[in-house]
Design a protein around this motif. Structure first.
Motif, short mmCIF file in Angstrom:
data_model
loop_
_atom_site.label_atom_id
_atom_site.label_comp_id
_atom_site.label_asym_id
_atom_site.label_seq_id
_atom_site.Cartn_x
_atom_site.Cartn_y
_atom_site.Cartn_z
N GLN A 236 0.82 -1.23 0.00
CA GLN A 236 0.00 0.00 0.00
C GLN A 236 0.85 1.27 0.00
N ALA A 237 2.14 1.12 0.25
CA ALA A 237 3.00 2.29 0.47
C ALA A 237 3.42 2.96 -0.84
N TYR A 238 3.28 4.28 -0.89
CA TYR A 238 3.80 5.09 -1.98
C TYR A 238 5.13 5.71 -1.55
N PHE A 239 5.94 6.04 -2.54
CA PHE A 239 7.21 6.69 -2.24
C PHE A 239 7.20 8.13 -2.72
N MET A 240 7.70 9.04 -1.86
CA MET A 240 7.79 10.46 -2.19
C MET A 240 9.18 10.99 -1.84
N HIS A 241 9.61 12.00 -2.61
CA HIS A 241 10.91 12.64 -2.39
C HIS A 241 10.77 14.09 -2.84
N CYS A 242 11.27 15.04 -2.04
CA CYS A 242 11.09 16.46 -2.37
C CYS A 242 12.05 16.95 -3.45
N LEU A 243 13.07 16.15 -3.80
CA LEU A 243 14.03 16.48 -4.85
C LEU A 243 14.86 17.73 -4.50
N PRO A 244 16.10 17.84 -4.97
CA PRO A 244 16.77 16.87 -5.85
C PRO A 244 17.18 15.61 -5.10
N ALA A 245 17.23 14.48 -5.82
CA ALA A 245 17.58 13.19 -5.23
C ALA A 245 18.99 12.79 -5.64
N GLU A 246 19.67 12.14 -4.74
CA GLU A 246 20.97 11.54 -5.06
C GLU A 246 20.76 10.05 -5.19
N ARG A 247 20.52 9.63 -6.42
CA ARG A 247 20.26 8.21 -6.66
C ARG A 247 21.49 7.38 -6.28
N GLY A 248 21.22 6.28 -5.62
CA GLY A 248 22.31 5.44 -5.13
C GLY A 248 22.80 5.84 -3.75
N VAL A 249 22.27 6.94 -3.23
CA VAL A 249 22.65 7.37 -1.88
C VAL A 249 21.45 7.17 -0.96
N GLN B 68 4.37 14.75 -7.72
CA GLN B 68 4.63 15.57 -6.53
C GLN B 68 5.39 16.83 -6.91
N ALA B 69 6.39 16.69 -7.80
CA ALA B 69 7.18 17.85 -8.23
C ALA B 69 6.31 18.83 -9.01
N GLU B 70 5.45 18.33 -9.89
CA GLU B 70 4.56 19.22 -10.64
C GLU B 70 3.62 19.97 -9.72
N ASN B 71 3.17 19.29 -8.68
CA ASN B 71 2.22 19.92 -7.76
C ASN B 71 2.81 21.04 -6.94
N ARG B 72 4.15 21.19 -6.97
CA ARG B 72 4.73 22.37 -6.33
C ARG B 72 4.12 23.64 -6.93
N MET B 73 4.02 23.68 -8.26
CA MET B 73 3.49 24.87 -8.90
C MET B 73 2.02 25.08 -8.54
N HIS B 74 1.24 24.01 -8.57
CA HIS B 74 -0.19 24.16 -8.33
C HIS B 74 -0.49 24.53 -6.88
N ALA B 75 0.24 23.93 -5.94
CA ALA B 75 0.04 24.29 -4.54
C ALA B 75 0.46 25.73 -4.30
N GLN B 76 1.58 26.14 -4.88
CA GLN B 76 2.06 27.50 -4.71
C GLN B 76 1.14 28.51 -5.37
N ASN B 77 0.54 28.16 -6.49
CA ASN B 77 -0.45 29.05 -7.10
C ASN B 77 -1.56 29.37 -6.11
N ALA B 78 -2.05 28.33 -5.44
CA ALA B 78 -3.13 28.53 -4.47
C ALA B 78 -2.66 29.35 -3.28
N ILE B 79 -1.43 29.13 -2.85
CA ILE B 79 -0.87 29.91 -1.74
C ILE B 79 -0.77 31.38 -2.12
N MET B 80 -0.27 31.65 -3.31
CA MET B 80 -0.15 33.04 -3.76
C MET B 80 -1.53 33.70 -3.86
N LEU B 81 -2.50 32.98 -4.41
CA LEU B 81 -3.85 33.53 -4.52
C LEU B 81 -4.42 33.83 -3.14
N HIS B 82 -4.18 32.92 -2.20
CA HIS B 82 -4.69 33.13 -0.84
C HIS B 82 -4.05 34.36 -0.20
#
Length: 540
Positions: free
Chosen positions: A492-505, A522-536
């Protein structure tokens, strides 16, 4: 000056209310920016009304006649006062008028833009009462807005009580048209409108009738008390610095806006440009591809223009004091986004800025990333509430951000880290003391991830810690998120990473590219979440 008479004129879109005060009121000097009164008079416990010459005269106090005349372009249904004009009972109104309205520091000419709340919870006409019912635990009414955020009505508790069917749509019970005011009106305008219509709150709109703020009775009383309510300062700009600066409903509202605006942009609809003509100053002492592109692109797509200020353009607190930079940029721009090393620099920016400041990251926290994370979790799992989120790695600014969120939204959060690399103890205690979420700090990642809904990772050595990278690789052995750890977590577990990632580390290629990785949505949603924050923050 015992025989002097002071005349107070309140203009409200063509409606004039003129109060003539007799010798019991002593006038004080007035200016274009404020009117001042003092009084030794007391108000009666009851009011009397009498009609004469075709108008309603409200005998509000001995020696004070308030009459109204219908002016050209009057937006109100009538130029007369309602028989029972008070939104409170008369005793409450008398109490406030007696010792507030006529005190020398009262500020009835303060503009509504200076006192309105920019934290706005709205409803849409097509929503069901079931969807908005939760908001009425804390507030008495919601502005109803269409897809362009234009105010089309108001949903009050009284409207809500018209039916017991929670499937009823908002549009079927809301009050329309809504009573609104522009932000350049003053406190006295809002006070008259509230009294006349017996309403508790007024949506503040721009020239396009889009809701940009809300003014309540508390705001009005605060201004009439000289700009203070229980010692608090007048409301300033809405900053976005920490997640627990906001209540649960506000965060959920921002996330709802993110979903709404994302859908419009993904559909190819470019017509929604509420930020047209606005500019944003982006301060970077810490470079970042994702932060710059997501903020700059998002602000542009919403109609605005973003200005990049890199480390060589602006040396925060070195070449020029932070408080000076904040005030200078406030004069040029509508909002500031700052991605900094020191959290104190961010707080200083916000303290001296007259416009909203958005935290794009500091060494202490990264709230915009967490909003993107929650948006992604909601998309893939359904709802973060009650989920088990396990962070594996260094107890850094990402962990602090999750902890600040856990003080507002209920979920189970575990930070699995090596001993000596725990998150800030005060932030952990703050989250636990809130009593909202279950908080754990563990040192065995395999045990920690069992049953997790989300396994989350970040680099082991953040920017500014690279000189310690080799040492950390040794200390963090066993904390890599690899296929074995994801298997221990469960299917059931999903994996998330805020990036940048060091693959192999901190992460293997197989996990980040695997079927349970949601890193790039998740990376794309940075823009969409921030759009809502700016609007707010900007009141949309």
């Amino acid at each position: 000056m015992g025989s002097s008479t002071m005349v107070m004129a309140l203009r409200l879109s063509g409606t004039f209310a003129t109060a003539s005060l007799n010798s019991r009121l002593q006038s004080l000097p007035s200016s274009k920016s404020s009117r001042q009164w003092s009084s030794s008079s007391t108000l009666p416990s009851k009011r009397q009304t009498s009609k004469k010459a075709g108008r309603l005269v409200v005998r509000a106090a001995e020696g004070i006649d308030v009459d109204t005349k219908e002016g050209k372009g009057d937006i109100l249904p009538s130029g007369e006062w309602a028989e029972n004009f008070s939104l409170l009972n008369y005793e409450d109104l008398s109490k406030y008028y007696e010792h507030i309205l006529f005190k020398p520091e009262a500020q009835p000419s303060t503009h509504l833009a200076d006192i309105m709340s920019r934290t706005i919870i709205t409803a849409s006409p097509e929503q069901s009462l079931e969807e908005v019912d939760r908001y009425f635990y804390d507030i008495s009414g919601l502005p109803v807005v269409d897809h362009e955020h234009k105010c089309v009505g108001v949903l009050s508790k009284k409207d809500r009580s018209k039916t017991s069917n929670l499937k009823t749509k908002v549009k079927d019970v809301m009050t329309t048209p809504a009573i609104t005011l522009p932000a350049d009106k003053v406190v006295s305008d809002a006070a008259v409108l509230m009294l006349k219509n017996k309403i508790h709150r007024i949506p503040i709109v721009n020239e396009k009738n889009q809701v940009v703020g809300i003014v309540t009775r508390t705001d009005i009383f605060s201004a009439l008390e000289g700009g203070k309510q229980d010692g608090a300062k007048m409301k300033g700009p809405t900053h976005f610095l920490h997640l627990d600066d906001f209540d649960k409903d506000t965060l959920l509202h921002i996330l709802d806006r993110a979903v709404e605006v994302k859908a419009r942009l993904k559909s190819g609809d470019k017509s929604y440009q509420p930020l047209k003509g606005m500019s944003m100053a982006m301060i970077f002492t810490k470079p970042s591809m994702r932060t710059r592109v997501s903020f700059e692109t998002g602000f542009y797509q919403l109609g605005g223009h973003a200005i990049y200020l890199g480390p060589n353009d602006i040396q925060l607190g070195k070449r020029e004091e932070t408080r000076d930079i904040a005030r200078v940029l406030s004069g040029y721009n509508d909002v500031i986004m700052a991605r900094l090393f020191g959290h104190k620099d961010l707080l200083d920016l916000a303290e001296y800025s007259k416009i909203p400041v958005i935290n794009g990251l500091t060494d202490y926290n990264h709230p915009c990333q967490i909003m993107a994370d929650v948006l992604t979790i909601n998309e893939f799992i359904g709802n973060i509430e009650g989920l088990k989120i396990v962070y594996v790695g260094d107890g850094n600014n990402m962990v602090h951000s999750w902890l600040r969120l856990a003080a507002v939204l209920p979920f189970h959060f575990i930070c699995a880290c090596p001993r000596g690399y725990e998150p800030d103890a005060a932030t952990v205690e703050r989250a636990r003391r809130a009593g909202v979420s279950k908080i754990e700090i563990r040192h065995d990642p395999v045990e920690a991830v069992k049953g997790a809904n989300v396994v989350y990772a970040d680099v082991w050595a953040s920017m500014g810690q690279k000189e310690d990278a080799d040492n950390r690789k040794s200390v963090f052995q066993g904390f890599q998120v690899n296929e074995a750890l994801m298997k221990a977590a469960g299917p059931q577990a999903y994996f998330m990473h805020c990036l940048p990632a060091e693959r192999g580390v901190e992460i293997t290629d197989g996990v980040i590219e695997g079927p349970k990785s949601i890193v790039f949505p998740q990376a794309e949603n940075r823009m969409h979440a921030q759009n809502a924050i700016m609007l707010h923050c900007l009141g949309f």
